[in-house]
Design an enzyme around this catalytic site. Sequence first.
Site, PDB file in Angstrom:
ATOM      1  N   CYS A  64      38.059  84.465  32.166  1.00  0.00           N
ATOM      2  CA  CYS A  64      36.876  84.319  33.145  1.00  0.00           C
ATOM      3  C   CYS A  64      36.835  85.442  34.043  1.00  0.00           C
ATOM      4  O   CYS A  64      35.521  85.723  34.531  1.00  0.00           O
ATOM      5  CB  CYS A  64      36.826  82.970  33.722  1.00  0.00           C
ATOM      6  N   SER A 368      41.523  75.183  34.442  1.00  0.00           N
ATOM      7  CA  SER A 368      41.246  74.189  33.322  1.00  0.00           C
ATOM      8  C   SER A 368      39.814  73.986  33.322  1.00  0.00           C
ATOM      9  O   SER A 368      38.992  74.594  33.716  1.00  0.00           O
ATOM     10  CB  SER A 368      42.099  72.965  33.564  1.00  0.00           C
TER      11      SER A 368
END
Length: 464
Positions: A64, A368
């Site tokens: 990301c 997560s």
Amino acid sequence: MHCALKECGIPAEVVVAVDVNTCANEVYKHNFPTTEVWAKTIEGITLEDFNRLSIDMILMSPPCQPFTRIGLQGDVMDPRSKSFLYILDILPRLLKLPKYILLENVKGFEASSARDALIQTLEKCGYQYQEFLLTPTCLGVPNSRLRYFLIAKLKPETFCFQTTHQILTAFPDSKSETSQSCSDGSEMFECGSHVPVKEKLNASISESSSSNTCEQNSILFKLETVKELERKQSQDTDVSVCMLEDYLEDNLQDLSQYLLTSKSLLRYALILDIVKPSCRRSTCFTKGYGHYVEGTGSVLQTAKDVEIDSAFRALETLPEEEKLANLSSLKLRYFTPREIANLHGFPQSFDFPDKVTVRQRYRLLGNSLNVHIVAQLISRAWSGHESRWPLEDRAPWSSGPWTGDGGTGGRVECPAQIAGWTLWAADAGRPLGQLRETLDPSRKERKGYGGLTAYTFKTSRSLV
């Protein structure tokens, strides 16, 4: 991803899991010992490897960092985008295209060149797709973790909801697209609501002067505006979201290791996001949680008989020793890794190998995703029906999952406070009918399942 796949009840086998993080792979092997794990980069998987696997579904969460709003936003020029771009390159060349694709990433991905390349590839390969921006609060979970999701399905199969080129911020209805879209984020719609946040907030503020959400003597923390404080207090009165206490560990051992240090209290007191067990919110937990303080996640006030305003009032004018005494009286601590895992929706069967340190656990959990959101999306990609969650393995919706005989003699399950929800037979996995009216929240028994909460509905209801 594996936990979400199991949760939604789809009869699928995970043929391989791929990650370069050694610690993550150790935790994965510990929880899924029979699944093959490849400790390599995606680019290290050849076209022949992909064809040999003959996969039907890809569940992926690319790095990301190239897309984070507070990062450099290197996008496709960032070297960490290579693995994602490799997937886009190899997908059209597969002998057998996977029927289903799910992708998760941070908010910001939706405005990237990488996203545009993804959409072009999906359309070229003949996929139907839908994009989402979702946060766990839309499932009644008291944690903000806004993430971008995409589900794609290979034509001629279609979703059983109406797709749109707009980004949805709620789960779509199975018959029609009822969720609201999000354009630039300036007027975000709450998940499951048709009322913009700012309109809902203004309505709650003007409701009555006696219930004013921002009291005159409320403490405003550094970098916090009156509007921000009002938003937090509004969240804490949203009964569609569970309280944090439902996700906390009981009889926590060695509490001292989670208490904030004196140095952290004195240095960061005015920028902490402090919540109580009765709160219905918490901020996003990042990989730096427990090691860094600023902007990494909420901290929990465990003192029950101390008001936060009394501890912070005139704090800057006090001598250091008295200031520390005031702050220490709140007994502020970090959420434990298990508690964060609960908020993320991991089942109680999920745990860490003993050799994985607390800091490593925080790092993994910070990277997560929310298991329940992914389970819901996989279910919609697979068939469009609601996933059937085992009572003991899922976190509560609103007031929690409800069970009862429904007048049929067999146990049925459904989320609370939702009228017309399709009920599923716990043993047969088939629709039994629909509730004639919403369940009465006052007629329930609370049961704990390893820090999660379930409710048993005692009275039968007529089904139609």
